[in-house]
Scaffold this motif. Structure first.
Motif, PDB file in Angstrom:
ATOM      1  N   ALA A  24      19.317  89.085  54.509  1.00  0.00           N
ATOM      2  CA  ALA A  24      18.255  89.504  55.423  1.00  0.00           C
ATOM      3  C   ALA A  24      17.499  90.695  54.855  1.00  0.00           C
ATOM      4  N   ALA A  25      18.255  91.630  54.274  1.00  0.00           N
ATOM      5  CA  ALA A  25      17.599  92.802  53.684  1.00  0.00           C
ATOM      6  C   ALA A  25      16.705  92.396  52.529  1.00  0.00           C
ATOM      7  N   LEU A  26      17.194  91.463  51.710  1.00  0.00           N
ATOM      8  CA  LEU A  26      16.373  91.001  50.602  1.00  0.00           C
ATOM      9  C   LEU A  26      15.112  90.331  51.110  1.00  0.00           C
ATOM     10  N   ALA A  27      15.253  89.510  52.152  1.00  0.00           N
ATOM     11  CA  ALA A  27      14.072  88.845  52.694  1.00  0.00           C
ATOM     12  C   ALA A  27      13.085  89.859  53.234  1.00  0.00           C
ATOM     13  N   ALA A  28      13.613  90.924  53.884  1.00  0.00           N
ATOM     14  CA  ALA A  28      12.724  91.935  54.448  1.00  0.00           C
ATOM     15  C   ALA A  28      11.969  92.691  53.382  1.00  0.00           C
ATOM     16  N   THR A  29      12.587  92.866  52.217  1.00  0.00           N
ATOM     17  CA  THR A  29      11.927  93.607  51.153  1.00  0.00           C
ATOM     18  C   THR A  29      11.164  92.705  50.204  1.00  0.00           C
ATOM     19  N   LYS A  67       7.977  55.865  41.907  1.00  0.00           N
ATOM     20  CA  LYS A  67       7.277  57.151  41.919  1.00  0.00           C
ATOM     21  C   LYS A  67       7.271  57.767  40.522  1.00  0.00           C
ATOM     22  N   PRO A  68       6.248  58.552  40.196  1.00  0.00           N
ATOM     23  CA  PRO A  68       6.293  59.327  38.956  1.00  0.00           C
ATOM     24  C   PRO A  68       7.267  60.491  39.086  1.00  0.00           C
ATOM     25  N   VAL A  69       7.501  61.157  37.967  1.00  0.00           N
ATOM     26  CA  VAL A  69       8.399  62.321  37.927  1.00  0.00           C
ATOM     27  C   VAL A  69       7.586  63.540  37.536  1.00  0.00           C
ATOM     28  N   LEU A  70       7.732  64.603  38.298  1.00  0.00           N
ATOM     29  CA  LEU A  70       7.135  65.894  37.942  1.00  0.00           C
ATOM     30  C   LEU A  70       8.261  66.806  37.476  1.00  0.00           C
ATOM     31  N   LEU A  71       8.238  67.180  36.203  1.00  0.00           N
ATOM     32  CA  LEU A  71       9.285  68.039  35.648  1.00  0.00           C
ATOM     33  C   LEU A  71       8.733  69.446  35.451  1.00  0.00           C
ATOM     34  N   TYR A  72       9.433  70.406  36.036  1.00  0.00           N
ATOM     35  CA  TYR A  72       9.072  71.825  35.894  1.00  0.00           C
ATOM     36  C   TYR A  72      10.149  72.530  35.088  1.00  0.00           C
ATOM     37  N   TRP A  73       9.731  73.140  33.976  1.00  0.00           N
ATOM     38  CA  TRP A  73      10.628  73.874  33.075  1.00  0.00           C
ATOM     39  C   TRP A  73      10.289  75.348  33.197  1.00  0.00           C
ATOM     40  N   GLY A  74      11.249  76.160  33.611  1.00  0.00           N
ATOM     41  CA  GLY A  74      10.952  77.576  33.810  1.00  0.00           C
ATOM     42  C   GLY A  74      12.194  78.435  33.728  1.00  0.00           C
ATOM     43  N   ALA A  75      12.023  79.699  34.075  1.00  0.00           N
ATOM     44  CA  ALA A  75      13.124  80.661  34.087  1.00  0.00           C
ATOM     45  C   ALA A  75      12.869  81.651  35.215  1.00  0.00           C
ATOM     46  N   SER A  76      13.936  82.199  35.757  1.00  0.00           N
ATOM     47  CA  SER A  76      13.795  83.058  36.938  1.00  0.00           C
ATOM     48  C   SER A  76      12.999  84.325  36.644  1.00  0.00           C
ATOM     49  N   TRP A  77      13.074  84.842  35.402  1.00  0.00           N
ATOM     50  CA  TRP A  77      12.451  86.125  35.089  1.00  0.00           C
ATOM     51  C   TRP A  77      10.978  86.010  34.730  1.00  0.00           C
ATOM     52  N   CYS A  78      10.507  84.838  34.318  1.00  0.00           N
ATOM     53  CA  CYS A  78       9.189  84.753  33.691  1.00  0.00           C
ATOM     54  C   CYS A  78       8.065  84.923  34.706  1.00  0.00           C
ATOM     55  N   PRO A  79       7.139  85.880  34.466  1.00  0.00           N
ATOM     56  CA  PRO A  79       6.060  86.139  35.418  1.00  0.00           C
ATOM     57  C   PRO A  79       5.187  84.912  35.736  1.00  0.00           C
ATOM     58  N   PRO A  80       4.741  84.115  34.744  1.00  0.00           N
ATOM     59  CA  PRO A  80       3.928  82.947  35.110  1.00  0.00           C
ATOM     60  C   PRO A  80       4.687  81.941  35.962  1.00  0.00           C
ATOM     61  N   CYS A  81       6.012  81.828  35.745  1.00  0.00           N
ATOM     62  CA  CYS A  81       6.815  80.941  36.594  1.00  0.00           C
ATOM     63  C   CYS A  81       6.813  81.445  38.035  1.00  0.00           C
ATOM     64  N   ASN A  82       6.973  82.738  38.187  1.00  0.00           N
ATOM     65  CA  ASN A  82       6.955  83.318  39.531  1.00  0.00           C
ATOM     66  C   ASN A  82       5.581  83.212  40.178  1.00  0.00           C
ATOM     67  N   GLU A 352       0.779  96.271  48.484  1.00  0.00           N
ATOM     68  CA  GLU A 352       0.521  95.141  49.376  1.00  0.00           C
ATOM     69  C   GLU A 352       1.523  93.991  49.239  1.00  0.00           C
ATOM     70  N   ILE A 353       2.064  93.782  48.064  1.00  0.00           N
ATOM     71  CA  ILE A 353       2.861  92.576  47.836  1.00  0.00           C
ATOM     72  C   ILE A 353       4.230  92.694  48.500  1.00  0.00           C
ATOM     73  N   THR A 354       4.574  91.682  49.279  1.00  0.00           N
ATOM     74  CA  THR A 354       5.877  91.651  49.942  1.00  0.00           C
ATOM     75  C   THR A 354       6.750  90.514  49.438  1.00  0.00           C
ATOM     76  N   ASP A 355       6.137  89.476  48.869  1.00  0.00           N
ATOM     77  CA  ASP A 355       6.900  88.337  48.361  1.00  0.00           C
ATOM     78  C   ASP A 355       7.496  88.678  46.998  1.00  0.00           C
ATOM     79  N   GLY A 356       8.789  88.419  46.830  1.00  0.00           N
ATOM     80  CA  GLY A 356       9.471  88.791  45.599  1.00  0.00           C
ATOM     81  C   GLY A 356       8.983  88.038  44.376  1.00  0.00           C
ATOM     82  N   TYR A 357       8.661  86.756  44.532  1.00  0.00           N
ATOM     83  CA  TYR A 357       8.144  85.984  43.404  1.00  0.00           C
ATOM     84  C   TYR A 357       6.801  86.533  42.952  1.00  0.00           C
ATOM     85  N   SER A 390      13.136  94.026  41.933  1.00  0.00           N
ATOM     86  CA  SER A 390      12.999  92.816  41.132  1.00  0.00           C
ATOM     87  C   SER A 390      14.283  92.010  41.116  1.00  0.00           C
ATOM     88  N   HIS A 391      14.156  90.680  41.194  1.00  0.00           N
ATOM     89  CA  HIS A 391      15.336  89.840  41.058  1.00  0.00           C
ATOM     90  C   HIS A 391      15.739  89.683  39.593  1.00  0.00           C
TER      91      HIS A 391
END
Length: 533
Positions: A24-29, A67-82, A352-357, A390-391
């Motif tokens: 909850a605290a993480l969500a609030a921040t 259906k087609p497949v949408l593949l997303y390749w990323g990492a938790s730390w990378c700014p463009p992924c976020n 202003e930013i409240t969303d962690g991503y 930051s996560h």
């Protein structure tokens, strides 16, 4: 980190309550919890994949459901992924559209994931690929266009038609293309192509060829191809702009709607485009930089764009203002008015930013922007203030290390590099951050033999435990380690330490099964390392 030791029933209840409070605290921040970072979004039925078996199940489902497949390749730390997580993946229209495809998420730090990176020829984070149910690659979607446009491109891809490889072959052969096919080429993610369609060194000529053949395309599509071709024209090679092309670019810069259509190209390649249009000694350079700056300033002020896009526009203005300077110069000579905007926008984003991503995407870029403007103290303050928010704080630590290094504060830089490596998470990321720390040690403290040997030994030990350490990003990290050790021992003064490390790498190679492609990669690394000793 959450302990894996099971507590007593009462302690378990207290632990669960504490965990819920923490979430909850993480969500609030606005900081995503550990659980929340495992998938790109919670409103889409993402299938996590890290093995060939995971992929086989995903494509079997796609075939069964048509259906087609949408593949997303990323990492938790990378700014463009976020940025994608905060602007596209969380959209309701994307969630609704996801019912039309099978969504597959490959986190580059899952065990075994780098093998999938090799399979699909994906390297840079993020990469988004659309496949047919039979596994044929349809297209690679750009991750840096604004979300509404990316949704339109996704819709066009889902509408079916030819794979982009066939479309490209037709275009080069002079076959007529539909408007949608031209858009598939213009908006293809050439930056993450990885030689699927064209070798990297051949891309500038290909973009010029496509731009010249795009007369039948709509204005936006043709202009995008010309801008891409200009951006790829370096060192006098590529497009030689004539009066018609210059006028086309002027119209884009003068028209807010047209400039917005090309936002990602203008913000991402402004310096290269400006140089292609006007060499350093061209008297028209100042007029061009003024026109580009005015267009970017309007984009920066466009409140309908994401915060990330607006920061990118301002960062591009700094790059434009520094044309002619050395890119690695620690100081910058910028107008006070522009410096004031940089300070104000960075503070606004942080406030202003409240969303962690979104914070991971935008604030890290704002810190880079401050550094590029020569506002080093402000960049450091912003990064330090966001470490606890930051996560993936190790990414910010690496930025702090880079800031310190560029200013000659080598001891401080090494402290941040060390902390970044210590805090990094995930096998591929640890090898990447560890390789960066080792490289900094060799460059800044080559006399510190014990620390260099200890760090390299740890990396080889971690590689030996990682099932995909000798694929893709991880293999490149290990190559960096081997090459740095070779340069450190160029005169043979560290022979004993390096030979001990070679032994550790050899032991890692020996643990890999015979016939495994990774073993060949590992043994090639070892052979190269020994040949340089």
């Amino acid at each position: 980190m959450i302990s894996t030791i099971l507590p007593s029933p009462n302690a378990r209840t207290r632990a669960r309550a504490a965990a819920l409070c923490l979430m909850a605290a993480l969500a609030a921040t606005g900081i995503p919890s550990r659980a929340a970072t495992t998938l790109p979004s919670t409103n889409v039925a993402w299938i996590p994949a890290a093995t060939d078996a995971d992929i086989a199940r995903s494509f079997a489902r796609a075939k069964a459901e048509g259906k087609p497949v949408l593949l997303y390749w990323g990492a938790s730390w990378c700014p463009p992924c976020n940025q994608l997580k905060s602007t596209l993946f969380n959209r309701q229209d994307f969630a609704a559209k996801s019912r039309s495809f099978v969504a597959v998420h490959v986190d580059g730090d899952r065990v075994g994931a780098q093998k999938l990176g090799a399979r699909f020829k994906v390297v840079g984070y993020p990469t988004v690929i659309l496949f047919r149910p039979d596994g044929a690659e349809m297209t690679r979607l750009p991750g840096d266009v604004d979300a509404p446009k990316l949704m339109a491109l996704l819709q066009a891809g889902l509408a079916g038609g030819k794979p982009v490889k066939e479309i490209l072959a037709g275009a080069r052969a002079g076959a007529p293309l539909s408007a949608n096919e031209w858009r598939m080429l213009a908006f293809y993610s050439w930056e993450t192509d990885q030689a699927q369609l064209v070798a990297k060194e051949e891309l500038p000529a290909l973009l010029q060829e496509l731009a010249m053949k795009s007369a039948a395309a709509d204005q936006e599509t043709g202009t995008r191809l010309w801008l891409k071709a200009l951006a790829a024209s370096k060192d006098g090679d590529g497009v030689k702009p004539d009066a018609t092309l210059r006028e086309r670019v002027r119209k884009v810069l003068a028209d807010p709607a047209l400039a917005r259509e090309q936002l990602d190209v203008l913000a991402g390649s402004v310096a290269d485009i400006a140089r292609a249009l006007s060499p350093d000694d061209d008297p028209a350079r100042s007029a061009w930089t003024a026109a580009f700056d005015a267009a970017l300033a309007r984009l920066q002020a466009d409140a309908t764009l994401s915060r990330g896009d607006r920061v990118s526009a301002l960062a591009a203005r700094i790059e434009l203002a520094r044309l002619g300077e050395k890119s690695d110069a620690a100081s910058a000579r910028l107008p006070e008015a522009l410096l004031g905007e940089v300070r104000a926008v960075a503070a606004q984003m942080d406030r202003e930013i409240t969303d962690g991503y979104e914070r991971q995407a935008v604030v890290t870029n704002a810190a880079d922007m401050l550094a590029q403007a020569g506002l080093w103290a402000e960049s450091d303050r912003l990064l330090k203030a966001n470490l606890a928010k930051s996560h993936s704080p190790y990414f910010l630590m690496s930025q702090l290390a880079g800031n310190a290094r560029k200013q000659g504060r080598n001891d401080e830089a090494l402290r941040w590099y060390r902390q970044a490596f210590a805090r990094s998470e995930g096998p591929a990321t640890r090898l990447q951050w560890g390789a960066s720390y080792l490289a900094a040690l060799v460059d800044l403290a080559p006399q510190d033999t014990p620390r260099i040997e200890e760090t390299a030994a740890r990396l080889f030990a971690e590689a030996a435990k990682d099932k995909s350490a000798f694929y893709e990003r991880s293999a490149r990290s290990l190559r960096k380690v081997v090459d740095k050790l070779a340069s450190w021992n160029e005169m043979g003064e560290h022979d004993a330490a390096v030979r001990r490390l070679h032994g550790r790498l050899g032991a890692a190679c020996a643990k890999l099964p015979a016939g495994d492609p990774q073993r060949a990669t590992c043994e090639r690394l070892l052979k190269d390392a020994l040949s340089k000793t």
